[in-house]
Design an enzyme around this catalytic site. Structure first.
Site, PDB file in Angstrom:
ATOM      1  N   ASP A   1       0.923  -1.308  -0.022  1.00 25.75           N
ATOM      2  CA  ASP A   1       0.220  -0.031  -0.169  1.00 25.75           C
ATOM      3  C   ASP A   1       0.803   1.383  -0.072  1.00 25.75           C
ATOM      4  O   ASP A   1       0.318   2.498  -0.164  1.00 25.75           O
ATOM      5  CB  ASP A   1      -0.947   0.077   1.089  1.00 25.75           C
ATOM      6  CG  ASP A   1      -2.230  -0.839   0.944  1.00 25.75           C
ATOM      7  OD1 ASP A   1      -2.484  -1.326  -0.118  1.00 25.75           O
ATOM      8  OD2 ASP A   1      -2.793  -1.074   1.965  1.00 25.75           O
TER       9      ASP A   1
ATOM     10  N   GLY B   1      -2.202  -1.025  -8.740  1.00 23.07           N
ATOM     11  CA  GLY B   1      -1.094  -0.067  -8.906  1.00 23.07           C
ATOM     12  C   GLY B   1      -0.058  -0.460  -8.022  1.00 23.07           C
ATOM     13  O   GLY B   1       0.679   0.520  -7.471  1.00 23.07           O
ATOM     14  N   LYS B   2       0.280  -1.673  -7.356  1.00 20.38           N
ATOM     15  CA  LYS B   2       1.118  -1.841  -6.534  1.00 20.38           C
ATOM     16  C   LYS B   2       2.537  -2.606  -6.815  1.00 20.38           C
ATOM     17  O   LYS B   2       3.376  -2.214  -6.295  1.00 20.38           O
ATOM     18  CB  LYS B   2       0.657  -2.759  -5.230  1.00 20.38           C
ATOM     19  CG  LYS B   2      -0.601  -2.055  -4.714  1.00 20.38           C
ATOM     20  CD  LYS B   2      -1.456  -3.114  -3.441  1.00 20.38           C
ATOM     21  CE  LYS B   2      -2.600  -2.444  -3.017  1.00 20.38           C
ATOM     22  NZ  LYS B   2      -3.151  -3.146  -1.864  1.00 20.38           N
ATOM     23  N   VAL B   3       2.300  -3.572  -7.860  1.00 14.39           N
ATOM     24  CA  VAL B   3       3.605  -4.436  -8.168  1.00 14.39           C
ATOM     25  C   VAL B   3       3.602  -4.382  -9.815  1.00 14.39           C
ATOM     26  O   VAL B   3       2.584  -4.204 -10.505  1.00 14.39           O
ATOM     27  CB  VAL B   3       3.480  -5.780  -7.471  1.00 14.39           C
ATOM     28  CG1 VAL B   3       3.474  -5.918  -6.002  1.00 14.39           C
ATOM     29  CG2 VAL B   3       2.512  -6.602  -8.090  1.00 14.39           C
TER      30      VAL B   3
END
Length: 359
Positions: free
Chosen positions: A271, A315-317
């Site tokens: 996050d 949209g994290k990894v």
């Protein structure tokens, strides 16, 4: 006659001291990744299929993180692998500059690592009697591993003592765990402690659910005693945890995640990308590399409600350099870590020292 036999048996004294010593007679031995070279077996597994192939690719990704001179490596730990024999493994990653940030459960940091740092041990269960019997002997059980509850209470009291020495103000879990590391430097009984080594190498440790551990008992006692005396007390600031870890993500740029298990630590570190964007850093990069080792089944949302592929939609990894390994981490982490240790990319890495960011 039956009633007489029952009463006679009940009247016999139980030697709880000997029984407890008998059950706590075989210590868990933590694996030493420096003592064997896993490269040949990992290379062979990479040419197989199923989980073996997954592990081969995951190990390559971790080596790529270490070889990438711009990459900050985040070790994320949930579950009981530390108690089960991986404790020295994680410590070696810190000692050899193979990890720059740690995000973990309170149990991993407090009940397992800090616990052994104070000189206590985990034990293999040679047999598993009913758990009511274990309770009567003050033995706590983690699967087939035992902990002496009386020793664990020493951890509670030590956390209380540390809290009593601190100024009455808010602390992030990182700041408090640093005080724990300082305590082990002065009073600890084990050199190979993750908490101690992290303090010495300026590697920050975050526990987003810190009080869900023995630390909680000691900190509650600190607050209750201070409140009764009409005195101010220290508090943990969970928002500061998120802010500080996000600050590291913003400063670091390129990041890689080596995740054991899932849960809160996994979501917490992922996050940071979203939080950085909310703070106006629209150019923040997603985590470039990601490996997760877990036995959780995604069908019921148990895998922290997402695979790494799914996390990409948030949209994290990066979907291009990620690998899920569905295996019990204690059986594969020794291979992954030993392979990376012996390939030696860590020898050319610059030390990040992210803890100095908050000095």
């Amino acid at each position: 006659m039956t009633d007489t036999l029952i009463k006679t048996a009940a009247a016999q004294p139980v030697d709880t001291t000997n029984r407890k010593a008998e059950l706590l007679s075989k210590q868990v031995k933590h694996i030493d990744i420096t003592s064997f070279d896993a490269r040949p077996i990992v290379d062979a597994m990479a040419d197989m299929s199923f989980t073996s192939r997954d592990l081969g690719r995951a190990t390559k990704i971790y080596n790529d993180m270490l070889a990438d001179k711009d990459c900050t490596v985040c070790l994320v730990i949930a579950g009981s692998t530390s108690a089960g024999g991986c404790m020295d493994l994680y410590a070696e990653l810190i000692r050899n500059n193979m990890v720059d940030v740690v995000v973990a459960t309170g149990a991993t940091i407090v009940d397992m690592d800090f616990f052994e740092g104070l000189g206590h041990k985990h034990y293999q269960a040679l047999e598993i009697p009913d758990d009511d019997t274990l309770r009567s002997l003050y033995i706590d059980r983690i699967y087939d591993t035992y902990i002496d509850e009386e020793a664990l209470q020493n951890v509670d009291h030590t956390i209380f003592e540390i809290a009593e020495t601190l100024e009455a103000k808010p602390y992030s879990s990182r700041a408090f765990i640093r005080e724990m590391g300082k305590y082990l430097v002065e009073h600890g009984k084990k050199d190979n402690s993750l908490v101690k080594l992290a303090y010495e190498h300026d590697v920050p440790i975050f526990c987003p659910a810190f009080v869900d551990s023995s630390a909680g008992f000691g900190l509650v006692k600190h607050q209750v005693d201070r409140a009764k005396a009409g005195q101010p007390y220290m508090v943990l600031d969970a928002i500061a945890d998120f802010r500080e870890l996000t600050q590291i993500k913003i400063e670091a740029g390129t990041t890689g995640l080596l995740m054991i298990g899932g849960g809160v630590p996994k979501n917490f570190i992922q996050d940071t990308v979203v939080c950085a964007e909310i703070l106006g850093h629209d150019d923040v990069a997603v985590h470039k590399y990601a490996v997760q080792i877990t036995v959780a089944d995604v069908r019921d949302g148990a895998c922290s409600s997402s695979t790494l592929q799914e996390a990409a939609s948030w949209g994290k990894v990066n979907t291009g350099i990620e690998q899920m390994v569905f295996a019990e981490a204690g059986s594969v982490m020794p291979l992954l870590a030993s392979d990376a240790y012996h390939r030696g990319h860590w020898k050319d890495r610059a030390k990040r020292g992210w803890a100095k960011l908050f000095a």
